[in-house]
Design an enzyme around this catalytic site. Sequence first.
Site, PDB file in Angstrom:
ATOM      1  N   PRO A  30      92.082  96.413  19.193  1.00  0.00           N
ATOM      2  CG  PRO A  30      92.262  98.634  19.867  1.00  0.00           C
ATOM      3  CD  PRO A  30      91.281  97.499  19.780  1.00  0.00           C
ATOM      4  NE  ARG A  31      99.434  94.696  16.136  1.00  0.00           N
ATOM      5  CZ  ARG A  31     100.517  94.912  15.410  1.00  0.00           C
ATOM      6  NH1 ARG A  31     101.622  95.356  15.981  1.00  0.00           N
ATOM      7  NH2 ARG A  31     100.497  94.697  14.107  1.00  0.00           N
ATOM      8  CG  ASP A  32      96.022  97.528  24.244  1.00  0.00           C
ATOM      9  OD1 ASP A  32      95.525  97.636  23.108  1.00  0.00           O
ATOM     10  OD2 ASP A  32      95.735  98.311  25.173  1.00  0.00           O
TER      11      ASP A  32
END
EC number: 1.3.5.1
Length: 636
Positions: free
Chosen positions: A329-331
């Site tokens: 995921p992006r974070d």
Amino acid sequence: MILDGKCPSGPLADKWDNHRRDLKLVNPANKRKYTILVVGTGLAGASAAATLAELGYNVEAFCYQDSPRRAHSIAAQGGINAAKNYPNDGDSIFRLFHDTIKGGDFRAREANVYRLAQISNNIIDQCVAQGVPFARDYAGYLENRSFGGAQVSRTFFARGQTGQQLLLGAYQAFSRQVQAGKIRVHARTEMLDLVVVDGEAKGITVRDLVTGEIRCHAGDAVVLASGGYVNVYNLSTNAMGSSVTAAWRAHKKGAYFANPCYTQIHPTCIPVTGDHQSKLTLMSESLRNDGRIWVPKNKGDQRPAQQIPEDERDYYLERKYPSFGNLAPRDIASRAAKQACDAGLGVGSGRGVYLDFTDAIERLGEDTIRARYGNLFDMYQRITGENAYQQPMRIYPALHYAMGGLWVDYNLQSNLPGLFVLGEANFSDHGANRLGASALMQGLADGYFIAPYTIADYLARTEPGKASSKDDEFRDSAAQVEGLTNKLLAVNGRKTVNDFHRELGHIMWEDVGMARSEESLRNALEKIPALREEFWNNVRVPGNGADLNQELEKAGRVADYLEFGELLARDALNRDESCGGHFRVEHQTEDGEAVRKDDQYSYVAAWEYGGTGKTPQLHKEPLTFENIELAVRSYK
């Protein structure tokens, strides 16, 4: 105050259907008596305006661009999620729901997220019927690819131009209603105030950006679909005109602002090159399907990428998160990139990592990669002068999306009756981190399939035409807007608006950015008010208000950011945990993963405006999880 999200009772899969059954309706003959004001013409605003007009309501649509087609949704690249399970790889509505809740680090409402997963399939059918040119496989079926935070391929796409194609589809439906006389478009018009009459949202005050005229518009309900607020950081992937102004002015009239500290950093952006930049450029997350992310294993290794052998490369996402690899995921991917660069392993300026397509080109051929991502490679070459088919792209995290926004209940209505908030402007579906390809999904779900039902329920309970633009509340609003304009023009200081925006952005990035601490947040809460005071004493806004004046436009937006930035930092200080994109360095595991405090912070933080420089009041909406077990968010 304990807020009620008004989520329906009953089994999760039945909540939306049962709720729609109970909503009141407006009969076709009465719909034409109502006027709905729609602010913003991106995917959420255009789809809502088109659908409401198709149903028979009178719609007035407002956008600051010269055409509704130029809303920032057009910049979205990679795709839109749906639980169609065309690849037959195990996807389902529940899996999309689960991935979204988990991706948001268990900080979103179950009922809203499940509804989003349900509606996702209808969105694809709607867009195909409109002629959106989704990619197709050899047999002619719609193609899918993978995005971060999922182990299935559920993302529908049109090369790297998905947002553009979806917006053109919505714009066609929108234009049909313009031609039919049901939508009246107000282009080059910026909302500067919300008008509240007897506790209900009944109008807006706007400025004509060409003539400078300030005028009021009355309606029976207001739909706010004005996008996100991450330009508070100055440099972001958002269009320069994207701002918090419409939402912030509504907040100052009583609408609660929820979870402002939930901001998303996107891991695949072209790195910053200097203070001359006005924005940053996104390289779609879809590139992580075929591109491999790595840094040299040795500090200070500045050899060209092609000269660094495999055994001296660290494919750190594949190493740290083997189950998801480059599709973490992006974070998580963003923090991993920052950690690598902080350790002295960054490439280029030191604030960059490689996104390498060498293996994919050898395996699939350059023509296949060009067919999948060609426009993105072309854009990268125009900006950097480098050919990413021949050498790796250089990327670094940048501000991209706002998960927070105005608080809304299950009906997408704010605490102010009559004010409905759609898309990125609300807080409702993404929790503390948005999974890739879900923003377009939410915007179209809100506009096409949710708001038309729930607004009807509100209108059925109110009398049409209750408010007039001649009412005292509208005159007072216009006077306030005029006063603020005059105040900005009268300062006549020595520093430009851009100077202040850059300074604010520096504070926000350094103290309220990817890594936050109590110390950094308290520093921000000291610096921002001081900068705001300097702004009102030393900003220079040339020209006048009775004409086209882009510096005046920017000044109003930066003035709002100087207030909103303080709220964002305050919310981040209050949330003494790490979750998703909100990473407090005090709360992490030994290997740098976020540590939540579910017993203390499993709630939506909704802030009530208390006045400039005054402490806002915190209201909480508890989050309960009946269908998903709270767990450590792991992608290993």
